[in-house]
Scaffold this active site. Structure first.
Site, mmCIF file in Angstrom:
data_model
loop_
_atom_site.group_PDB
_atom_site.id
_atom_site.type_symbol
_atom_site.label_atom_id
_atom_site.label_comp_id
_atom_site.label_asym_id
_atom_site.label_seq_id
_atom_site.Cartn_x
_atom_site.Cartn_y
_atom_site.Cartn_z
ATOM 1 N N ILE A 35 76.421 -8.393 13.759
ATOM 2 C CA ILE A 35 75.384 -8.387 14.799
ATOM 3 C C ILE A 35 75.881 -9.076 16.080
ATOM 4 O O ILE A 35 75.341 -8.851 17.162
ATOM 5 C CB ILE A 35 74.109 -9.078 14.258
ATOM 6 C CG1 ILE A 35 72.872 -8.577 14.970
ATOM 7 C CG2 ILE A 35 74.216 -10.592 14.322
ATOM 8 C CD1 ILE A 35 71.561 -9.003 14.322
ATOM 9 N N ASN A 92 85.084 -17.061 5.886
ATOM 10 C CA ASN A 92 84.801 -18.480 6.067
ATOM 11 C C ASN A 92 84.177 -19.050 4.798
ATOM 12 O O ASN A 92 83.177 -18.522 4.305
ATOM 13 C CB ASN A 92 83.847 -18.672 7.254
ATOM 14 C CG ASN A 92 84.507 -18.279 8.567
ATOM 15 O OD1 ASN A 92 85.666 -18.605 8.796
ATOM 16 N ND2 ASN A 92 83.782 -17.564 9.405
ATOM 17 N N GLU A 100 78.215 -19.553 7.890
ATOM 18 C CA GLU A 100 76.806 -19.586 8.294
ATOM 19 C C GLU A 100 75.906 -18.858 7.304
ATOM 20 O O GLU A 100 74.745 -19.224 7.133
ATOM 21 C CB GLU A 100 76.641 -18.951 9.682
ATOM 22 C CG GLU A 100 77.213 -19.837 10.784
ATOM 23 C CD GLU A 100 77.135 -19.194 12.155
ATOM 24 O OE1 GLU A 100 76.753 -18.007 12.260
ATOM 25 O OE2 GLU A 100 77.473 -19.895 13.126
ATOM 26 N N HIS A 105 81.238 -12.852 2.589
ATOM 27 C CA HIS A 105 81.529 -11.757 3.504
ATOM 28 C C HIS A 105 82.928 -11.923 4.052
ATOM 29 O O HIS A 105 83.381 -13.039 4.296
ATOM 30 C CB HIS A 105 80.516 -11.674 4.651
ATOM 31 C CG HIS A 105 80.257 -12.971 5.341
ATOM 32 N ND1 HIS A 105 79.490 -13.976 4.778
ATOM 33 C CD2 HIS A 105 80.676 -13.449 6.529
ATOM 34 C CE1 HIS A 105 79.443 -15.003 5.611
ATOM 35 N NE2 HIS A 105 80.168 -14.713 6.688
ATOM 36 N N HIS A 107 85.244 -10.767 7.235
ATOM 37 C CA HIS A 107 85.207 -10.202 8.585
ATOM 38 C C HIS A 107 86.434 -9.321 8.776
ATOM 39 O O HIS A 107 87.557 -9.744 8.463
ATOM 40 C CB HIS A 107 85.273 -11.304 9.646
ATOM 41 C CG HIS A 107 84.132 -12.278 9.624
ATOM 42 N ND1 HIS A 107 83.119 -12.255 10.551
ATOM 43 C CD2 HIS A 107 83.853 -13.317 8.799
ATOM 44 C CE1 HIS A 107 82.265 -13.248 10.307
ATOM 45 N NE2 HIS A 107 82.685 -13.910 9.248
HETATM 46 P P1 DGP Z 1 80.119 -16.737 9.032
HETATM 47 O O1 DGP Z 1 80.277 -17.821 10.054
HETATM 48 O O2 DGP Z 1 81.468 -16.311 8.496
HETATM 49 O O3 DGP Z 1 79.142 -17.100 7.927
HETATM 50 O O4 DGP Z 1 79.574 -15.467 9.818
HETATM 51 C C1 DGP Z 1 78.319 -14.897 9.654
HETATM 52 C C2 DGP Z 1 78.322 -13.638 10.462
HETATM 53 O O5 DGP Z 1 77.172 -12.903 10.143
HETATM 54 C C3 DGP Z 1 78.306 -13.841 11.977
HETATM 55 O O6 DGP Z 1 79.487 -13.271 12.533
HETATM 56 C C4 DGP Z 1 77.068 -13.098 12.461
HETATM 57 C C5 DGP Z 1 76.703 -12.228 11.291
HETATM 58 N N1 DGP Z 1 75.276 -12.009 11.114
HETATM 59 C C6 DGP Z 1 74.327 -12.978 11.015
HETATM 60 N N2 DGP Z 1 73.112 -12.420 10.843
HETATM 61 C C7 DGP Z 1 73.315 -11.067 10.823
HETATM 62 C C8 DGP Z 1 72.437 -9.962 10.658
HETATM 63 O O7 DGP Z 1 71.210 -10.078 10.492
HETATM 64 N N3 DGP Z 1 73.001 -8.733 10.694
HETATM 65 C C9 DGP Z 1 74.353 -8.551 10.866
HETATM 66 N N4 DGP Z 1 74.796 -7.295 10.891
HETATM 67 N N5 DGP Z 1 75.199 -9.578 11.005
HETATM 68 C C10 DGP Z 1 74.694 -10.818 10.988
#
Ligand code: DGP
Length: 133
Positions: A35, A92, A100, A105, A107
């Protein structure tokens, strides 16, 4: 590490309670666009099972789940034409890595030169930390 929270955002995406821009879905994994993209291509790949982090996943998931997950990561990179120009894969884990969302997940970043390895914004320049190992 805390227990898995069924109300995290990616669990809601997996249950169809929140939308996502899907790239690929396999038996055990789902790939969708981040997102808040940090590169022209920024896709997340998640397992469908309830795993908090990479450590949790490789400790508890079946071989089938693990193999298919990583195959999906590779397939997404191919599908998005990143294998020629290059791409970066990162995950992460917990506090130091600024995780977060507490559902594993990976990336996938690409679509432009990404520069050297990401190391974070506030590492002291004066050598007050020592590389481990
Ligand atoms: P991390 O710091 O590795 O936990 O990254 C979490 C990622 O998740 C961050 O790059 C933004 C993404 N993200 C958070 N909320 C949403 C969502 O509702 N939809 C999508 N597609 N991505 C999200």
């Amino acid at each position: 590490m805390e227990n898995y929270n069924e109300n995290n955002i990616f669990a809601k995406i997996l249950r169809g309670e929140l939308p996502c821009q899907k790239v690929l879905e396999t038996k055990h994994a789902l790939a969708f666009h981040d997102i808040n993209p940090q590169a022209p291509v920024h896709v997340l790949v998640i397992p469908k099972g309830a795993y908090i982090s990479l450590d949790d996943f490789v400790s508890k998931a079946s071989n089938d789940q693990i193999v298919e997950f990583w195959r999906t990561v590779g397939e997404v990179a191919r599908l998005l034409n990143l294998t020629g120009s290059g791409f970066r894969v990162l995950s992460n884990h917990s506090a130091d890595a600024h995780q977060e969302v507490f559902h594993l997940h990976v990336h996938i970043l690409g679509g432009r030169p990404l520069g050297p390895m990401l190391v974070g914004g506030d590492i002291p320049p004066d050598g007050t930390w020592e590389p481990l190992g």
